[in-house]
Design an enzyme around this catalytic site. Structure first.
Site: not given
Ligand code: 5GP
Ligand code: ZN
Length: 114
Positions: A4, A7, A30, A46, A93, A98, A100, A102
């Site tokens: 992950c 993680c 992000d 996690h 979406g 994991h 999180h 925004h």
């Molecule tokens: P989700 O679509 O799952 O709500 O959001 C995932 C977010 O994680 C996306 O906005 C994407 O740009 C961000 N993201 C994905 N991989 C990484 C990474 O390795 N580092 C950072 N800083 N952000 C990431």
């Molecule tokens: Zn995780």
């Protein structure tokens, strides 16, 4: 969780800039910002998605929102306002499995969604 990415970021295996850290969460930028300020609050445990919050782990959700208040104050966007989003599952979406949160701000946000 071995494979992950969040993680690995949260436990320091992948070096990242932490805008905030405590025993429960970290806050990072992000990688693909959708607003002038686009941060992610990651739990240190996690938890795959918001569906999995329960009595045992809800402290992580509480600490995530404490982190939101602290980091938005630190960046000086608390008074102007911002948006906190959690995407859950396929229809929500969610791309990284994991949990999180925004934080979007630093500008006037569109009110089309959420
Ligand atoms: P989700 O679509 O799952 O709500 O959001 C995932 C977010 O994680 C996306 O906005 C994407 O740009 C961000 N993201 C994905 N991989 C990484 C990474 O390795 N580092 C950072 N800083 N952000 C990431
Ligand atoms: Zn995780």
């Amino acid at each position: 969780m071995a494979d992950c990415i969040f993680c690995k970021i949260a436990n320091g295996e992948i070096p990242s800039e932490f805008l905030y850290e405590d025993d429960y969460v970290v806050v990072i930028k992000d990688i693909n910002p959708m607003a002038k300020v686009h941060l992610l609050v990651l739990t240190k445990e996690h938890i795959c998605c918001a569906n999995m919050f329960d009595e045992r782990n809800s402290i992580y959700a509480a600490k995530a929102f404490e982190a939101v208040a602290k980091v938005t104050k630190k960046l000086g966007i608390d008074e102007a306002g911002y948006r906190v989003i959690n995407n859950c599952g396929e229809d929500g979406g969610q791309t990284v499995k994991h949990v999180h949160f925004h934080i979007l701000g630093g500008q006037k946000l569109s009110v089309d969604m959420a």
